[in-house]
Design a protein around this motif. Structure first.
Motif, PDB file in Angstrom:
ATOM      1  N   ILE B 133     -26.749 -23.475  -9.392  1.00 47.76           N
ATOM      2  CA  ILE B 133     -27.561 -23.445  -8.168  1.00 47.76           C
ATOM      3  C   ILE B 133     -28.651 -24.509  -8.265  1.00 47.76           C
ATOM      4  N   ASP B 134     -28.667 -25.411  -7.299  1.00 53.73           N
ATOM      5  CA  ASP B 134     -29.782 -26.346  -7.122  1.00 53.73           C
ATOM      6  C   ASP B 134     -30.502 -25.899  -5.853  1.00 53.73           C
ATOM      7  N   PRO B 135     -31.604 -25.158  -5.978  1.00 49.32           N
ATOM      8  CA  PRO B 135     -32.248 -24.617  -4.773  1.00 49.32           C
ATOM      9  C   PRO B 135     -32.763 -25.737  -3.862  1.00 49.32           C
ATOM     10  N   ALA B 136     -32.900 -25.404  -2.597  1.00 47.27           N
ATOM     11  CA  ALA B 136     -33.421 -26.366  -1.628  1.00 47.27           C
ATOM     12  C   ALA B 136     -34.836 -26.788  -2.000  1.00 47.27           C
ATOM     13  N   GLN B 137     -35.177 -28.010  -1.661  1.00 46.55           N
ATOM     14  CA  GLN B 137     -36.551 -28.503  -1.794  1.00 46.55           C
ATOM     15  C   GLN B 137     -36.945 -29.049  -0.420  1.00 46.55           C
ATOM     16  N   PRO B 138     -37.402 -28.129   0.456  1.00 46.14           N
ATOM     17  CA  PRO B 138     -37.635 -28.535   1.854  1.00 46.14           C
ATOM     18  C   PRO B 138     -38.729 -29.588   1.993  1.00 46.14           C
ATOM     19  N   SER B 139     -39.623 -29.658   1.006  1.00 48.43           N
ATOM     20  CA  SER B 139     -40.728 -30.607   1.176  1.00 48.43           C
ATOM     21  C   SER B 139     -40.534 -31.875   0.343  1.00 48.43           C
ATOM     22  N   ARG B 140     -39.338 -32.056  -0.230  1.00 51.55           N
ATOM     23  CA  ARG B 140     -39.123 -33.274  -1.009  1.00 51.55           C
ATOM     24  C   ARG B 140     -39.128 -34.510  -0.090  1.00 51.55           C
ATOM     25  N   GLY B 141     -39.681 -35.616  -0.567  1.00 48.38           N
ATOM     26  CA  GLY B 141     -39.653 -36.856   0.188  1.00 48.38           C
ATOM     27  C   GLY B 141     -38.744 -37.859  -0.489  1.00 48.38           C
ATOM     28  N   PRO B 142     -38.177 -38.843   0.160  1.00 44.68           N
ATOM     29  CA  PRO B 142     -38.302 -39.058   1.608  1.00 44.68           C
ATOM     30  C   PRO B 142     -37.460 -38.077   2.431  1.00 44.68           C
ATOM     31  N   LEU B 143     -36.464 -37.445   1.813  1.00 44.58           N
ATOM     32  CA  LEU B 143     -35.641 -36.495   2.556  1.00 44.58           C
ATOM     33  C   LEU B 143     -35.691 -35.145   1.860  1.00 44.58           C
ATOM     34  N   ARG B 524     -26.291 -22.126 -14.041  1.00 38.56           N
ATOM     35  CA  ARG B 524     -27.273 -23.177 -14.308  1.00 38.56           C
ATOM     36  C   ARG B 524     -28.180 -23.271 -13.089  1.00 38.56           C
ATOM     37  N   LEU B 525     -29.446 -22.897 -13.265  1.00 41.34           N
ATOM     38  CA  LEU B 525     -30.433 -22.951 -12.187  1.00 41.34           C
ATOM     39  C   LEU B 525     -31.198 -24.256 -12.344  1.00 41.34           C
ATOM     40  N   ASP B 526     -30.996 -25.171 -11.412  1.00 39.01           N
ATOM     41  CA  ASP B 526     -31.558 -26.520 -11.560  1.00 39.01           C
ATOM     42  C   ASP B 526     -31.203 -27.094 -12.934  1.00 39.01           C
ATOM     43  N   GLY B 527     -30.052 -26.761 -13.419  1.00 39.18           N
ATOM     44  CA  GLY B 527     -29.562 -27.333 -14.676  1.00 39.18           C
ATOM     45  C   GLY B 527     -29.760 -26.454 -15.889  1.00 39.18           C
ATOM     46  N   GLU B 528     -30.616 -25.435 -15.797  1.00 42.31           N
ATOM     47  CA  GLU B 528     -30.975 -24.642 -16.975  1.00 42.31           C
ATOM     48  C   GLU B 528     -30.156 -23.347 -17.023  1.00 42.31           C
ATOM     49  N   PRO B 529     -29.380 -23.098 -18.087  1.00 39.24           N
ATOM     50  CA  PRO B 529     -28.575 -21.871 -18.147  1.00 39.24           C
ATOM     51  C   PRO B 529     -29.436 -20.610 -18.102  1.00 39.24           C
ATOM     52  N   SER B 530     -28.973 -19.628 -17.362  1.00 37.79           N
ATOM     53  CA  SER B 530     -29.748 -18.408 -17.150  1.00 37.79           C
ATOM     54  C   SER B 530     -28.862 -17.327 -16.558  1.00 37.79           C
ATOM     55  N   ARG B 531     -29.226 -16.063 -16.852  1.00 35.94           N
ATOM     56  CA  ARG B 531     -28.593 -14.949 -16.135  1.00 35.94           C
ATOM     57  C   ARG B 531     -29.565 -14.320 -15.155  1.00 35.94           C
ATOM     58  N   ASP B 532     -30.708 -14.946 -14.974  1.00 43.93           N
ATOM     59  CA  ASP B 532     -31.729 -14.370 -14.104  1.00 43.93           C
ATOM     60  C   ASP B 532     -31.348 -14.520 -12.631  1.00 43.93           C
ATOM     61  N   ALA B 533     -31.998 -13.696 -11.824  1.00 44.50           N
ATOM     62  CA  ALA B 533     -31.953 -13.909 -10.384  1.00 44.50           C
ATOM     63  C   ALA B 533     -32.711 -15.200 -10.077  1.00 44.50           C
ATOM     64  N   LEU B 534     -32.404 -15.775  -8.934  1.00 46.19           N
ATOM     65  CA  LEU B 534     -33.130 -16.968  -8.517  1.00 46.19           C
ATOM     66  C   LEU B 534     -34.500 -16.538  -8.009  1.00 46.19           C
ATOM     67  N   ALA B 535     -35.555 -17.148  -8.548  1.00 45.03           N
ATOM     68  CA  ALA B 535     -36.919 -16.788  -8.123  1.00 45.03           C
ATOM     69  C   ALA B 535     -37.063 -17.068  -6.630  1.00 45.03           C
ATOM     70  N   VAL B 536     -37.720 -16.137  -5.946  1.00 40.52           N
ATOM     71  CA  VAL B 536     -37.792 -16.229  -4.489  1.00 40.52           C
ATOM     72  C   VAL B 536     -38.514 -17.485  -4.031  1.00 40.52           C
ATOM     73  N   ASP B 537     -39.533 -17.894  -4.788  1.00 38.78           N
ATOM     74  CA  ASP B 537     -40.331 -19.026  -4.317  1.00 38.78           C
ATOM     75  C   ASP B 537     -39.585 -20.349  -4.402  1.00 38.78           C
ATOM     76  N   SER B 538     -38.445 -20.368  -5.114  1.00 42.33           N
ATOM     77  CA  SER B 538     -37.710 -21.631  -5.116  1.00 42.33           C
ATOM     78  C   SER B 538     -36.579 -21.628  -4.087  1.00 42.33           C
ATOM     79  N   ALA B 539     -36.377 -20.491  -3.419  1.00 43.47           N
ATOM     80  CA  ALA B 539     -35.379 -20.494  -2.343  1.00 43.47           C
ATOM     81  C   ALA B 539     -36.026 -21.054  -1.078  1.00 43.47           C
ATOM     82  N   ASP B 540     -35.229 -21.498  -0.155  1.00 40.98           N
ATOM     83  CA  ASP B 540     -35.846 -22.081   1.051  1.00 40.98           C
ATOM     84  C   ASP B 540     -36.011 -21.047   2.144  1.00 40.98           C
TER      85      ASP B 540
END
Lengths: 540, 540
Positions: B133-143, B524-540
């Motif tokens: 999972i590569d979570p969304a980054q809504p505020s990333r620039g330029p896109l 792999r969450l943003d590349g890092e192996p894990s069995r955790d849930a995705l933290a809410v603040d990194s979801a869009d």
């Protein structure tokens, strides 16, 4: 000749860190706006040049694969740094050779260097090794279990064929080269003849980075050749162990056939042909048909439609909003000024393929854009056909590389489903769906999964994010190998193979599978992922 | 006809859960001790039978791949349970058809059921999905960055060709079938004609397990055919998406050619040919030459040498201990009573291939074992040649399937290295080394890694552990695809491909890539192996 970076291209190849001028027939790239051949000329590689590039790659392989992941990460980052330092020169030359806008090319330099940096990070993350340890069980009955450990090693020298439409991100230092070098495979590139100068500048940059970071001489070479001869000889060379290719279906199939006919066949990762279906579901169409039509036309005409992920097919159900979609899309296409395409050949193929599609039974033209005053002129075009006809005529799925798309009007959702079921393999499949469409979308999703490498909702397929989760691949004919991606960190796995070590003495074991885990990589210990050292009591 | 398990084979195939008698030419397996054809006869599949098996597999695929990993694990475990219940019947029939000893076959039932249980455990371990999972980054620039998630899905129906030498562990319910079913791929087996009765009993067992666990009708079929016709048609069928094969180089290459020539080519995992070099390093030879000679002969003659991993090549340096090795090995080979081979054809090929090897220039015979009084007689044989001749004659690397081995006497370690450099791809490479040999072993190790799928020290290559770290594969011609293994949990990856999901609404996402990780799989969450849930603040 030194590899010191010149003020511009001089007409040379790079062979084992040295700048070498070929001795074969001279070829030139052209300015697609005027058709004028560009300086310098590039004499093609002789058989001797190819021999030397492959021999050096073979010699470099054991040295290069023995470098640490950290050393290879440094090499990739040095390439990225130098590409960024030379951005203006690269953009200027690429603009002359491809007519792609300078802003787009500036972004492409960043994408290329960013991709190299991502693979550097992936090398450090310590998952690509695929390390596994099943410790010995000396007291197991009826037979003791041996100590077995696994890691991945690189395949060997890789041949890379760059793409016309991404002179940087999918060419000499593009994703195939970056992932092969990350894996520990030397690379021999066949320069794309449409952007020989850009290719030379990038090749010299890689050679300089290799020298700066102490990589072996044969880790990278780039050859020049006209037509298919040099490329076919490269794919057939016994020292080449895998191929990365981005281009036409014809080109990819020829390379795959050459590779399969070798005494020792090798994997070919060819990304070839995709029309990237876009499904407009009824509620989305009803609620925002006009908006979707305008946005679709924007994706279609972006970069003269010269993307592997260009939306060449739209599937919609007759109903509220479709007329608004068509009207908005047709208006935008008609208003499009047209653009200079990458080469005159590509523009010629584009016009001919579009005419062939338009001439199929039942196909009508909805709109056609303007004709730019350049030599390699590309005019946007929107065609349409009904769903029954589409499902019955496989030739309506032929890719038209450029800004032409076919809108399929389906009578109902079962005709839409039937159309989806006829689709060949694709890089992408896009769904526009409102919440009321979700049950239909849920039915379609498995069909799309079986036919595409990436499924996206409520966006457009152009624009391929470079990350860990991206898949830029898909079932044939999108690629020759649906088990892989050419974009994103998973791409490194294309150039690796597993090796098992049974009862190998500790002193001889690769670091990634030693008990104490000195590299701190992720491993499966008796199947369970862990970065821990192996507990002493489970060793034999 | 019901699939209820009969008291013995009745001459039937299994098509979509039903027992079906073919309508083609009747074929029979034979008792290799006497050459007598065995009852029952097996009429071959018609074109209609093949069509029905493939059509049912295609229909079953969407249903089967939508089963949970837990459901498929239950299916595999039910097959394992039923095989164990029916062990005596299976062993009796397999013994009649193959002449393999009952004890060995009893062990093979356990290996087969254990392999099925290992894949059940792998399904539950939650790593095979390859979730990222590569979570969304809504505020990333330029896109902004889109939300991108990845998982693996199965390729589709798989054709499996079993091996003559493992009527259970590499045949109808063997590793290819187990890993394909685990991946979610329906399987169509072409029964091996040397053990048709065993194949039928196992196929009925799989069908019964499928019924017991509610699997779709077409999840498994088994066809019968003489020669290559049914197999070639199966590989060419558009609904088959991958092939698993264990057998001869000729057979594997024919299947690979058929698969590559399809309108839509498919991956072929053929395990074919390997002579499994054993390197005897000087100090080990000096300290324990006689012991190594006796142990080598034991590995060579085990099971009449009918293993893919049989040590068909020994590379040693002239010096202390070599005479003792030769003497002990030759004595043991000469004292070997011989054994009945699997079929008269195999025995005939064995004798002819051994004679051809013995007739090459410079090859001498060191010892030959006894001739058993059976129809399919196999005599152990030890040949020798010098290192220079070996390096110069590629035909000395031809596989002799059975208990024949070639001892290469190298004048010095550089001749040993040169011999290793000429080797084709292998399943295994074995090194016998004392501590004083470790620096030489360290030099040889990279050469062996490039040529073999498994490297073992101070043991013998026969005996392939089924676990997470095993690689039973290797560079061509050991297999057609060095990126894989046919034994061990990694084998599941042969039948999977990655799919990316971009901005797909949560309700439509596959469970393994949902934020909350309901299946508890590794990701792999943003590349890092894990069995955790995705933290809410990194979801869009």
């Amino acid at each position: 000749m030194s590899v010191l970076f010149p003020s511009g291209p001089v007409g040379a190849m790079v062979i084992g860190g040295e700048s070498v001028v070929g001795t074969g027939e001279e070829i030139r790239s052209a300015d697609p706006r005027t058709g004028a051949a560009l300086d310098p000329g590039y004499p093609a590689a002789s058989a001797g040049h190819l021999e030397r590039a492959c021999a050096l790659a073979e010699q470099a392989f054991p040295v290069f694969r023995a470098t640490t992941a950290e050393q290879r990460a440094g090499f990739l980052e040095r390439i990225a740094d130098l590409l960024e330092e030379r951005r203006d020169l690269l953009v200027e030359r690429a603009h002359t050779e491809t007519a792609l806008p300078a802003a787009r090319l500036t972004g492409e330099v960043g994408r290329t260097s960013g991709q190299l940096r991502l693979f550097a990070a992936e090398l450090r993350a310590g998952t690509w090794q695929g390390a596994r340890i099943d410790p010995a069980q000396p007291s197991r009955g009826p037979l003791p279990r041996a100590d077995i450990r696994q890691r991945r090693i690189p395949l060997g020298p890789v041949a890379v064929f760059g793409a016309s439409n991404f002179p940087l991100a999918f060419s000499t230092a593009g994703g195939d080269t970056a992932s092969a070098l990350a894996a520990g495979c030397p690379v021999v590139v066949k320069a794309h003849q449409a952007h020989l100068g850009t290719a030379e500048l990038v090749a010299r940059t890689i050679a300089a980075a290799a020298a700066d970071t102490g990589m072996p001489q044969g880790v990278f070479s780039q050859l020049v050749g006209n037509g298919t001869e040099v490329g076919a000889r490269l794919v057939g060379d016994r020292r080449i162990r895998a191929v990365g290719f981005t281009g036409s279906r014809k080109g990819g199939l020829a390379i795959a056939a050459t590779a399969a006919a070798r005494p020792v066949p090798i994997p070919v990762y060819a990304e070839m042909s995709s029309i990237n279906p876009v499904l407009l579901l009824p509620a989305a169409l009803a609620s925002r048909g006009a908006e979707l039509g305008a946005a679709f036309a924007g994706s279609l005409t972006l970069g003269a439609g010269q993307f592997c992920t260009n939306p060449g097919l739209v599937l919609a159900v007759e109903g509220p909003g479709l007329a608004a979609f068509i009207s908005a899309a047709a208006d935008a296409v008609a208003a499009d000024a047209g653009a200079t395409m990458l080469t005159m050949d590509i523009a010629g193929h584009y016009a001919a393929a579009g005419d062939a599609l338009a001439a199929r039974d039942g196909v009508d033209e909805l709109a056609r854009g303007g004709r730019p005053g350049s030599s390699a002129c590309g005019r946007a075009r929107l065609l349409t056909v009904d769903g029954a006809r589409f499902a019955a005529d496989p030739r309506l799925q032929a890719e038209v590389f450029g800004a032409t798309s076919l809108l399929v009007r389906c009578a109902d959702t079962s005709e839409l489903t039937a159309a989806v079921e006829t689709l060949e393999g694709q890089l992408t499949a896009t769904v526009h769906a409102d919440e009321a469409d979700h049950s239909l979308a849920a039915e379609l999703l498995p069909l799309l999964e079986e036919r595409a490498g990436r499924i996206l909702f409520d966006g457009w397929p152009t624009g391929v994010e470079v990350g860990h989760a991206m898949v830029h691949g898909g079932p044939f004919p999108a690629t020759t190998d649906p088990r892989s991606t050419s974009v994103g960190t998973l791409a490194i796995e294309r150039f690796l193979r597993p090796v098992a070590y049974q009862d190998v003495p500790t002193a001889l074991l690769p670091a990634e599978v030693r008990d104490e885990n000195p590299l701190g990589v992720w491993r499966r210990l008796d199947g369970e992922p862990s970065r821990d050292a192996l507990a002493v009591d489970s060793a034999d």
